[in-house]
Motif scaffolding. Structure first.
Motif, PDB file in Angstrom:
ATOM      1  N   VAL A 240      50.905  65.352  -6.843  1.00  0.00           N
ATOM      2  CA  VAL A 240      49.788  64.917  -7.681  1.00  0.00           C
ATOM      3  C   VAL A 240      50.096  65.200  -9.155  1.00  0.00           C
ATOM      4  O   VAL A 240      49.853  64.366 -10.035  1.00  0.00           O
ATOM      5  N   THR A 241      50.639  66.385  -9.438  1.00  0.00           N
ATOM      6  CA  THR A 241      50.973  66.757 -10.815  1.00  0.00           C
ATOM      7  C   THR A 241      52.013  65.812 -11.405  1.00  0.00           C
ATOM      8  O   THR A 241      51.881  65.345 -12.544  1.00  0.00           O
ATOM      9  N   GLN A 242      53.057  65.512 -10.623  1.00  0.00           N
ATOM     10  CA  GLN A 242      54.113  64.614 -11.104  1.00  0.00           C
ATOM     11  C   GLN A 242      53.572  63.209 -11.369  1.00  0.00           C
ATOM     12  O   GLN A 242      53.863  62.598 -12.403  1.00  0.00           O
TER      13      GLN A 242
ATOM     14  N   GLN B   3      44.151  59.251  -2.929  1.00  0.00           N
ATOM     15  CA  GLN B   3      44.420  59.287  -1.492  1.00  0.00           C
ATOM     16  C   GLN B   3      45.035  60.625  -1.095  1.00  0.00           C
ATOM     17  O   GLN B   3      44.680  61.195  -0.054  1.00  0.00           O
ATOM     18  N   LEU B   4      45.959  61.134  -1.929  1.00  0.00           N
ATOM     19  CA  LEU B   4      46.531  62.453  -1.662  1.00  0.00           C
ATOM     20  C   LEU B   4      45.440  63.521  -1.675  1.00  0.00           C
ATOM     21  O   LEU B   4      45.421  64.424  -0.835  1.00  0.00           O
ATOM     22  N   GLY B   5      44.535  63.418  -2.644  1.00  0.00           N
ATOM     23  CA  GLY B   5      43.425  64.363  -2.709  1.00  0.00           C
ATOM     24  C   GLY B   5      42.526  64.268  -1.495  1.00  0.00           C
ATOM     25  O   GLY B   5      42.108  65.290  -0.921  1.00  0.00           O
ATOM     26  N   ASP B   6      42.209  63.037  -1.061  1.00  0.00           N
ATOM     27  CA  ASP B   6      41.376  62.841   0.129  1.00  0.00           C
ATOM     28  C   ASP B   6      41.989  63.526   1.343  1.00  0.00           C
ATOM     29  O   ASP B   6      41.288  64.173   2.141  1.00  0.00           O
ATOM     30  N   GLU B   7      43.300  63.366   1.490  1.00  0.00           N
ATOM     31  CA  GLU B   7      43.986  63.942   2.650  1.00  0.00           C
ATOM     32  C   GLU B   7      43.924  65.465   2.634  1.00  0.00           C
ATOM     33  O   GLU B   7      43.746  66.099   3.678  1.00  0.00           O
ATOM     34  N   LEU B   8      44.062  66.066   1.442  1.00  0.00           N
ATOM     35  CA  LEU B   8      43.992  67.522   1.345  1.00  0.00           C
ATOM     36  C   LEU B   8      42.591  68.036   1.666  1.00  0.00           C
ATOM     37  O   LEU B   8      42.429  69.030   2.389  1.00  0.00           O
TER      38      LEU B   8
ATOM     39  N   THR C 234      34.780  64.022  -1.113  1.00  0.00           N
ATOM     40  CA  THR C 234      35.536  62.821  -1.449  1.00  0.00           C
ATOM     41  C   THR C 234      35.615  62.748  -2.964  1.00  0.00           C
ATOM     42  O   THR C 234      34.616  62.458  -3.628  1.00  0.00           O
ATOM     43  N   PRO C 235      36.783  63.049  -3.541  1.00  0.00           N
ATOM     44  CA  PRO C 235      36.882  63.038  -5.009  1.00  0.00           C
ATOM     45  C   PRO C 235      36.611  61.645  -5.563  1.00  0.00           C
ATOM     46  O   PRO C 235      36.873  60.637  -4.890  1.00  0.00           O
ATOM     47  N   PRO C 236      36.077  61.553  -6.781  1.00  0.00           N
ATOM     48  CA  PRO C 236      35.735  60.246  -7.362  1.00  0.00           C
ATOM     49  C   PRO C 236      36.981  59.435  -7.690  1.00  0.00           C
ATOM     50  O   PRO C 236      38.067  59.982  -7.908  1.00  0.00           O
TER      51      PRO C 236
ATOM     52  N   LEU D 134      40.301  66.714 -10.016  1.00  0.00           N
ATOM     53  CA  LEU D 134      40.510  66.119  -8.698  1.00  0.00           C
ATOM     54  C   LEU D 134      40.541  67.167  -7.591  1.00  0.00           C
ATOM     55  O   LEU D 134      39.857  67.043  -6.571  1.00  0.00           O
ATOM     56  N   LEU D 135      41.334  68.213  -7.787  1.00  0.00           N
ATOM     57  CA  LEU D 135      41.498  69.247  -6.753  1.00  0.00           C
ATOM     58  C   LEU D 135      40.853  70.572  -7.149  1.00  0.00           C
ATOM     59  O   LEU D 135      40.999  71.561  -6.420  1.00  0.00           O
ATOM     60  N   ALA D 136      40.146  70.604  -8.294  1.00  0.00           N
ATOM     61  CA  ALA D 136      39.558  71.865  -8.754  1.00  0.00           C
ATOM     62  C   ALA D 136      38.602  72.485  -7.730  1.00  0.00           C
ATOM     63  O   ALA D 136      38.700  73.692  -7.445  1.00  0.00           O
ATOM     64  N   PRO D 137      37.670  71.710  -7.116  1.00  0.00           N
ATOM     65  CA  PRO D 137      36.786  72.325  -6.112  1.00  0.00           C
ATOM     66  C   PRO D 137      37.552  72.882  -4.917  1.00  0.00           C
ATOM     67  O   PRO D 137      37.195  73.937  -4.371  1.00  0.00           O
TER      68      PRO D 137
END
Length: 662
Positions: free
Chosen positions: A423-425, A486-491, A505-507, A572-575
């Motif tokens: 995600v960072t890259q 999508q990567l965030g959703d999967e995590l 579900t991230p925005p 995105l992944l903060a929560p």
């Protein structure tokens, strides 16, 4: 004499201070609760500062001799019992003037020399260049001294035809200029290009900013005014004169610079005192005024309720003399009431919605984190209480279960680390596309498209190319954003399934605002290029100025998009990161307590007491957070839902916490 406008602006300032105080309380709570995050803390600080220093911009626009500056005097500066800003016959503001208050500097008048028009630097850039301005100290203890300082706003000088052309101020369609050149061999031009007045007036201290713009000639030769400064105002007050009605130049200003450039606009018919006639009854006079209002509304195609008839000169005189009857007759009260109730209330609603959307979500997220803590603490307390009278084998089984949970957690963390790196890259690649360097490349290509001719045709063609590029850019970024999401959703789904984390579900990354802002620049360009005067006349100077104003606006759009996308990536992944940290903390506490009990069964009661203390502390912290949320929502409520009900509606069950608002 405090009028409704003054009261509303004062109330608006107090409301902003309440919001800022609630945000400050939340930052303190996060720090005390050990839940502070550097990024979130910085964002909260920025929001509190932006709320405290939020400004309400009112732009006054008119052709010369419409009484615009007198209206500003009557509305805002009558407490000085004199005509503070110059507006005598033949002596009116010659350059755009911004009046505001900045407590970090002493009162002043800053003046930008007209010669700065010879370079391509924007006014926005020059505002950040102190050496470019002439600065006059403003002695606010003396009305006479202030009048003398403000006299600079009307100063002019005579220049040759070549100099007027070099400044971009010569217009061979201007009859007065042509006559002056024929009779004197010179023409009069303003001495200053732009003015900034830092003035400690109570309304300005409350966040009001007044923009006083000169007539059609200045608007037409300073594209930055029409592309950026006026459209960014929260309301535009368009001044007309009762004795002239809506003239051709008035209509040009309206259609070219106001009608489609701002959402909130009011028309003001000034000088209604010319209709006052002692030989007519008050009703007959009022009917004449109403007829003028309705006629003006039809010509401008706006509701009659947005047209106001006033006498600024009589309003100022009434306030200087304390004449309530004359003030009522001047009609200015109705204008003030509308500015107070509609314009300021509208700005209030926008800021209120922003605060609720972002700060409210942060507080709700903190509440959910604490629900997680309380639930874990309660479960640990139940687990320890269940060990009363048990032997070490039972404790060992629980330790084995915790160890198994930790192994699953560590496996999940490995997956998280790999995905987070990806995600960072991907985010770094995405951010590079919105960099100023990328924009400069596109702008250089647009500049080459125009070439050296600086024609409306070249300008239009280059802007179309730029917008095509930015449209493709927005579409590409949106696609990349979906891949990152999508990567965030999967995590989020992984940790929900394996560890019972909240299902989130991230925005999506929304580039609509960026695309629309760039499209607006195309519409602005089309309007400029379709203007018959600009098509017929090769105004190289004006077209260059227009292009560089567009460039400045494009930069601002990119900066906003860069900021928004950066926030989206960081959020995105903060929560999930917070929940992971919380889960690890609870695993560590649970393991430590069980190991202590396993080593010494006599320590069980001590462990239970420690967890009970932690549980009580968490409940107290939760109650404090609820009070902050209540304070925030009371300050931000729309009136549709009671704050207590709104808090209850923000999420599901409280997982056994003590009553939130007890």
């Amino acid at each position: 004499m405090i009028n409704q406008l003054e009261k509303q602006i004062g109330d608006y300032r107090q409301w902003r201070e309440q919001i800022a105080a609630a945000i400050a309380d939340y930052r303190d709570w996060l720090d005390l609760a050990g839940a502070s995050d550097a990024l979130q803390d910085l964002r909260l600080y920025d929001m509190a500062e932006s709320v405290k220093h939020d400004r309400l911009v009112l732009a006054f626009v008119a052709e010369f001799a419409r009484g615009k500056t007198e209206t500003i005097n009557a509305l805002f500066f009558s407490d000085y019992k004199t005509r503070l800003l110059p507006c005598d016959a033949g002596r009116t503001t010659m350059c755009p003037t911004e009046i505001f208050w900045d407590a970090n500097e002493e009162p002043y008048v800053k003046l930008l020399p007209i010669e700065t028009r010879k370079n391509d630097d924007s006014i926005a850039l020059l505002k950040r260049t102190p050496a470019a301005w002439t600065k006059l100290r403003l002695d606010t203890s003396s009305a006479d001294a202030m009048q003398q300082a403000f006299h600079a706003l009307v100063q002019q000088k005579e220049v040759s035809l070549d100099e007027a052309r070099a400044l971009g101020l010569w217009d061979d369609q201007d009859v007065m200029m042509v006559q002056s050149m024929q009779s004197k061999g010179k023409v009069d031009v303003p001495l200053w290009r732009h003015a900034l007045i830092n003035f400690p007036h109570p309304l300005l201290k409350s966040g009001l900013v007044i923009l006083d713009t000169p007539g059609l000639n200045t608007l037409g030769t300073e594209p930055e005014l029409t592309i950026n400064i006026i459209p960014s105002a929260h309301a535009v007050i368009f001044l007309l004169a009762t004795d002239t009605g809506v003239t051709k130049s008035d209509m040009t200003i309206w259609t070219s610079f106001i009608r489609d450039r701002t959402s909130r606009k009011l028309a003001v018919l000034n000088k209604i005192d010319i209709l006052w006639d002692d030989l007519k009854s008050p009703q007959e006079v009022q009917e004449m005024i109403q007829s003028q209002i309705e006629s003006t509304a039809r010509q401008l195609s706006i509701p009659a309720g947005d047209v106001f008839a006033i006498s600024a000169q009589k309003a100022l005189l009434a306030r200087v003399r304390g004449d309530a009857a004359l003030l009522a007759k001047s009609g200015i009260d109705k204008l003030e009431q509308t500015l107070a109730q509609n314009v300021i209330a509208g700005k209030h609603a926008i800021l209120r919605g922003t605060i609720l959307a972002e700060t409210g979500n942060m507080v709700k997220s903190s509440r959910k984190t604490f629900q997680q803590r309380v639930a874990a603490s309660r479960a640990q307390l139940a687990e320890l209480n269940a060990l009363r009278g048990k032997n070490r084998d039972v404790v060992q089984k629980l330790l084995d279960k915790v160890s198994a949970d930790r192994r699953v957690y560590e496996e999940s963390i490995r997956t998280y680390t790999q995905s987070n790196q990806k995600v960072t890259q991907m985010g770094e690649v995405l951010m590079q596309q919105l960099s100023i360097n990328r924009l400069d490349q596109m702008l250089d290509a647009s500049r080459e498209e125009i070439g050296d001719s600086w024609t409306t045709h070249g300008l239009n063609r280059s802007m179309k190319r730029l917008i095509l590029q930015t449209t493709e850019l927005a579409e590409g970024i949106t696609r990349q954003g979906l891949e990152i999401k999508q990567l965030g959703d999967e995590l989020y789904q992984l940790f929900h399934t394996r560890h019972g984390f909240e299902a989130r579900t991230p925005p999506r990354l929304d580039m609509t605002g960026f695309h629309q802002s760039m499209q607006a620049l195309v519409r602005t360009t089309d309007e400029f290029c379709d203007d018959p005067l600009n098509v017929v006349t090769e105004k190289h100077f004006l077209i260059r100025k227009f292009f560089f104003s567009l460039v400045a606006q494009a930069r601002a759009v990119f900066e906003v998009a860069h900021h928004d996308v950066n926030l989206w990536l960081k959020g995105l992944l903060a929560p999930l990161k917070l929940q992971i940290a919380e889960h690890k903390t609870q695993l560590d506490k649970r393991t430590e307590a069980l190991m202590n009990v396993h080593e010494n069964l006599d320590s069980l009661q001590k462990s239970i007491a420690e967890v009970e203390t932690q549980y009580a502390t968490l409940q107290s912290q939760s109650a404090a957070l609820d009070q902050i949320l209540l304070k925030l929502m009371k300050a931000s409520q729309t009136g549709a839902v009671a704050p207590e009900a709104a808090i209850a509606a923000t999420e599901g069950p409280d997982l056994g916490m003590a009553p939130l608002l007890a």
